[in-house]
Design an enzyme around this catalytic site. Structure first.
Site, mmCIF file in Angstrom:
data_model
loop_
_atom_site.group_PDB
_atom_site.id
_atom_site.type_symbol
_atom_site.label_atom_id
_atom_site.label_comp_id
_atom_site.label_asym_id
_atom_site.label_seq_id
_atom_site.Cartn_x
_atom_site.Cartn_y
_atom_site.Cartn_z
ATOM 1 N N CYS A 1 -4.640 -5.478 17.575
ATOM 2 C CA CYS A 1 -5.629 -5.363 18.652
ATOM 3 C C CYS A 1 -6.526 -4.134 18.513
ATOM 4 O O CYS A 1 -6.073 -3.060 18.128
ATOM 5 C CB CYS A 1 -4.928 -5.246 19.994
ATOM 6 S SG CYS A 1 -3.790 -6.573 20.309
ATOM 7 N N GLY B 1 -0.464 -3.075 22.052
ATOM 8 C CA GLY B 1 0.962 -2.742 22.092
ATOM 9 C C GLY B 1 1.743 -3.879 22.717
ATOM 10 O O GLY B 1 1.233 -4.982 22.889
ATOM 11 N N GLU C 1 3.063 -6.479 -6.133
ATOM 12 C CA GLU C 1 1.808 -6.248 -5.430
ATOM 13 C C GLU C 1 0.778 -7.329 -5.774
ATOM 14 O O GLU C 1 0.064 -7.817 -4.890
ATOM 15 C CB GLU C 1 1.287 -4.841 -5.771
ATOM 16 C CG GLU C 1 -0.121 -4.526 -5.313
ATOM 17 C CD GLU C 1 -0.360 -4.654 -3.812
ATOM 18 O OE1 GLU C 1 0.600 -4.858 -3.067
ATOM 19 O OE2 GLU C 1 -1.536 -4.590 -3.406
ATOM 20 N N LYS D 1 -0.949 -9.741 -2.980
ATOM 21 C CA LYS D 1 -2.410 -9.783 -2.827
ATOM 22 C C LYS D 1 -2.885 -11.221 -2.852
ATOM 23 O O LYS D 1 -3.665 -11.650 -2.029
ATOM 24 C CB LYS D 1 -3.039 -8.982 -3.971
ATOM 25 C CG LYS D 1 -4.269 -8.232 -3.668
ATOM 26 C CD LYS D 1 -4.103 -6.933 -2.949
ATOM 27 C CE LYS D 1 -3.252 -6.932 -1.735
ATOM 28 N NZ LYS D 1 -2.842 -5.694 -1.220
ATOM 29 N N LYS E 1 -4.695 -5.559 10.112
ATOM 30 C CA LYS E 1 -4.776 -4.424 9.189
ATOM 31 C C LYS E 1 -3.734 -3.368 9.528
ATOM 32 O O LYS E 1 -3.113 -2.782 8.657
ATOM 33 C CB LYS E 1 -6.183 -3.824 9.262
ATOM 34 C CG LYS E 1 -6.410 -2.651 8.336
ATOM 35 C CD LYS E 1 -6.480 -3.097 6.891
ATOM 36 C CE LYS E 1 -6.673 -1.947 5.927
ATOM 37 N NZ LYS E 1 -6.293 -2.341 4.554
HETATM 38 C C1 F6R Z 1 -1.379 -5.781 2.252
HETATM 39 C C2 F6R Z 1 -1.358 -4.708 3.213
HETATM 40 C C3 F6R Z 1 -0.135 -4.527 4.024
HETATM 41 C C4 F6R Z 1 0.074 -3.042 4.341
HETATM 42 C C5 F6R Z 1 1.264 -2.875 5.301
HETATM 43 C C6 F6R Z 1 1.521 -1.420 5.597
HETATM 44 O O1 F6R Z 1 -2.578 -5.861 1.555
HETATM 45 O O2 F6R Z 1 -2.318 -4.002 3.383
HETATM 46 O O3 F6R Z 1 0.977 -5.076 3.393
HETATM 47 O O4 F6R Z 1 0.291 -2.352 3.165
HETATM 48 O O5 F6R Z 1 1.006 -3.561 6.488
HETATM 49 O O6 F6R Z 1 0.426 -0.836 6.213
HETATM 50 P P1 F6R Z 1 0.236 0.724 6.225
HETATM 51 O O7 F6R Z 1 0.005 1.147 4.830
HETATM 52 O O8 F6R Z 1 -0.960 0.951 7.097
HETATM 53 O O9 F6R Z 1 1.488 1.306 6.788
#
Ligand code: F6R
Length: 611
Positions: free
Chosen positions: A2, A101, A481, A485, A606
């Site tokens: 969100c 949240g 990875e 991807k 994200k």
């Molecule tokens: C995949 C991706 C996710 C993040 C994961 C951790 O492309 O971006 O797997 O790596 O959600 O996110 P962070 O790094 O923000 O803790």
């Protein structure tokens, strides 16, 4: 996940909110909405399920509220399906809120409020929060918010408007991130700074249990005891260009191309006199000598960067490393304590599971090191030691440049540790560090070398339903990875296996035409991986091999390799920096060929700020 935006100033609030929400789109969402204090003093809401363009259409075709204060939200559904009704903002009787949240005790609170005459129209926990605020509202917003905080279990960042306090926004956070931006005669709230860069670079980081009160001309902060205090004003060092596509068709390809610069910015200040220097991050040779074991804890791509780190650290420094998925680590009662180092890797610095793993590690007496991209994020602020990666904003949901800079930090750390532990000589460390210093050019070279091959090979992957990635050692870490991807942005089912595991089960899945992508960059392991490729070829697979430009194969082996993608060579230990590039590009171009918006893949967010 969100996204929250709030505005009080002199501009058209609807426009500012929609522009902020557009910049937060990358976080992932399934519906959006705004609420604006109109000139007549009423609060008007407009909400729409689906992409932001649906909200924009509603605003242009049906009704656009006119006012200078409002709150907006992109929702990533947790309680209740994505729908117009469940979209935020939500109303209590005299209160309007947006929420990021999860209110864990919402069912209990809903029952309580129902007993007190409140009605509910949506399936969301947020509507419960709005009504609970209304329940406590007796004309004093700050008191109401602290009463709310003492009742609610869970995580929240809230933007709140009270009907009778015009042109004022209140904000409060627990766990979920929120910033407060200030411009000339205007103030903002936002989930992250990218939402407001168009208007201002000045912002405050709201900490847990802090409350902000914003009007066009003032920003005040209160703690949970309602004591007013001042906060340090921060200046964002990301500019708007960094958060825009800059001529590229997608953020993901722009970010792939930004990797050489990002790595350079991350490593250059940390190499002194030819050796890694992490002293500004609190990491000294004396300290490194004391660690008996290392745990690397993270999620998704960040965790896979940690997997590469494990091979590097164990291989070079001979210190045992465990890599953990943060969501498992936090519940497995980990055996850690004094003398252990826990490294938390996170782009956003706000991933709920990683943050919790950090807190648990500290409470058990381990030292913690955060490797984080977003400045001032929760993981950054809570780590004992901190290495910032300098990737700049990463907007595409599928991480590329953040992963690359995480790898570069893993190298710096592994080299430094190996030297501190006496596992490598100073000359060896200098040699490795020199190789690392040259990786920005290496990555650029890799992009230039493989881009056409990847575009071509991607045309062969579009029709696949299933796909395997194979590798051994560092190449296995990399294949994990690559596989993630691809599945994220092409929706092709893909798994990664240590090549040696194939015969223990997965090979039964190989069928005619199934693509298998093998990575073989580690000299001593190449023959072994290649013979695994021959095995899958014999069973009908379409084989793709990623290897370095100097690898040559005999005639028979050539026959087993349908496509070979050759990447620039460097020291074997640094090959992941070169070999990850085609894996990123294969995923990207396959996604392009499938017509998928890879910057916002379905179901993904994200920044995963809830469990
Ligand atoms: C995949 C991706 C996710 C993040 C994961 C951790 O492309 O971006 O797997 O790596 O959600 O996110 P962070 O790094 O923000 O803790």
């Amino acid at each position: 996940m969100c996204g929250i935006v709030g505005y009080s100033g002199y501009r058209d609030a609807s426009d500012v909110l929609v522009s902020g929400l557009t910049r937060l789109e990358y976080r992932g969402y399934d519906s959006a909405g705004i609420a604006v204090f109109e000139k007549d003093g009423n609060v008007t809401q407009v909400k729409a399920k689906g992409e932001l363009k649906n909200l924009k259409n509603k605003l242009s075709d049906e009704y656009k509220p006119v006012g200078i204060t409002g709150i907006g939200h992109t929702r990533w559904a947790t309680h209740g399906e994505p729908s117009d009704l469940n979209s935020h903002p939500h109303r209590g009787r005299r209160v309007t809120i947006v929420h990021n949240g999860i209110i864990e005790n919402y069912a209990e609170l809903k029952a309580f409020l129902t007993d007190n005459g409140y009605e509910f129209f949506t399936a969301t926990d947020t509507e419960v929060a709005a009504n609970l605020l209304d329940y406590y509202y007796k004309g004093d917003p700050l008191r109401c918010i602290t009463d709310f905080m003492s009742e609610v279990v869970g995580s929240f960042a809230l933007g709140i408007m009270f009907d009778d306090i015009k042109d004022t926004i209140y904000a409060v956070r627990k766990e979920s991130p929120l910033i407060v931006g200030v411009g000339d005669n205007e103030a903002f709230i936002a989930s992250d700074v990218t939402a407001i860069l168009e208007y201002t670079k000045k912002y405050y980081l709201l900490e847990h249990n802090e409350i902000a009160k914003l009007t066009a001309n003032s920003v005040e902060f209160y703690n949970h005891r309602l004591k007013r205090f001042e906060k340090e004003l921060k200046i964002a060092d990301w500019d708007l260009n960094a958060a825009e596509k800059g001529g590229y068709p997608h953020y993901m390809i722009k970010e792939i191309h930004e990797q050489p610069t990002a790595v350079k910015t991350t490593i250059t200040p940390r190499i002194k006199n030819g050796l890694p220097d992490l002293s500004e991050c609190g990491i000294t040779a004396e300290k490194l000598q004391t660690y008996r074991r290392i745990f690397i804890v993270a999620c998704g791509t960040a965790m896979y960067a940690g997997m590469v780190g494990k091979y590097l650290i164990e291989g070079l420094a001979r210190v045992p490393v465990e890599v953990d998925v943060a969501s498992e680590f936090r519940y497995r009662n980990p055996i850690i304590g004094k003398g252990d180092l826990v490294i938390i890797i996170s782009q956003s610095g706000e991933t709920a599971d990683s943050l919790e793993a950090l807190k648990i590690s500290k409470s058990l007496g381990a030292e913690t090191l955060g490797i984080v991209n977003v400045k001032g994020s929760s993981i950054a602020r809570n780590s004992d030691m901190l290495i910032y990666t300098h990737a700049g904003p990463e907007i595409a949901v599928a991480s590329t440049k953040a992963y690359m800079v995480q790898l570069s930090v893993m190298y710096l750390f592994a080299f430094k540790l190996a030297l501190a532990k006496g596992a490598i000589s100073i000359e060896e460390c200098e040699r490795l560090t020199k190789g690392l210093a040259a990786t920005p050019e290496l990555i650029q070279n890799s992009i230039d070398t493989v881009i056409n091959d990847c575009q071509f090979v991607a045309t062969k992957l579009v029709a696949a339903d299933d796909l395997f990635y194979l590798g051994r050692g560092l190449d296995y870490a990399l294949s994990l990875e690559g596989s993630l991807k691809l599945k994220e942005i092409t929706y092709i089912h893909s798994e990664s296996y240590a090549s040696g595991e194939l015969k223990h089960g997965p090979i039964s899945l190989i069928c005619e035409g199934m693509p298998v992508i093998a990575i073989a960059t580690q000299k001593s392991l190449i023959p072994k991986t290649v013979s695994n490729v021959e095995e899958v070829k014999a069973r009908g697979a379409m084989t793709i091999l990623v290897c370095d430009e100097e690898t040559v194969f005999g005639e028979e082996t050539q026959k087993a390799l349908d496509y070979i993608i050759k990447v620039p060579k460097t020291d074997e230990v640094l090959m992941p920096m070169s070999a990850i590039v085609p894996l990123q590009l294969l995923a990207y171009y396959t996604s392009v060929n499938k017509g998928i918006d890879m910057d916002k893949p379905r179901n993904l967010a994200k920044s995963v700020t809830v469990e």
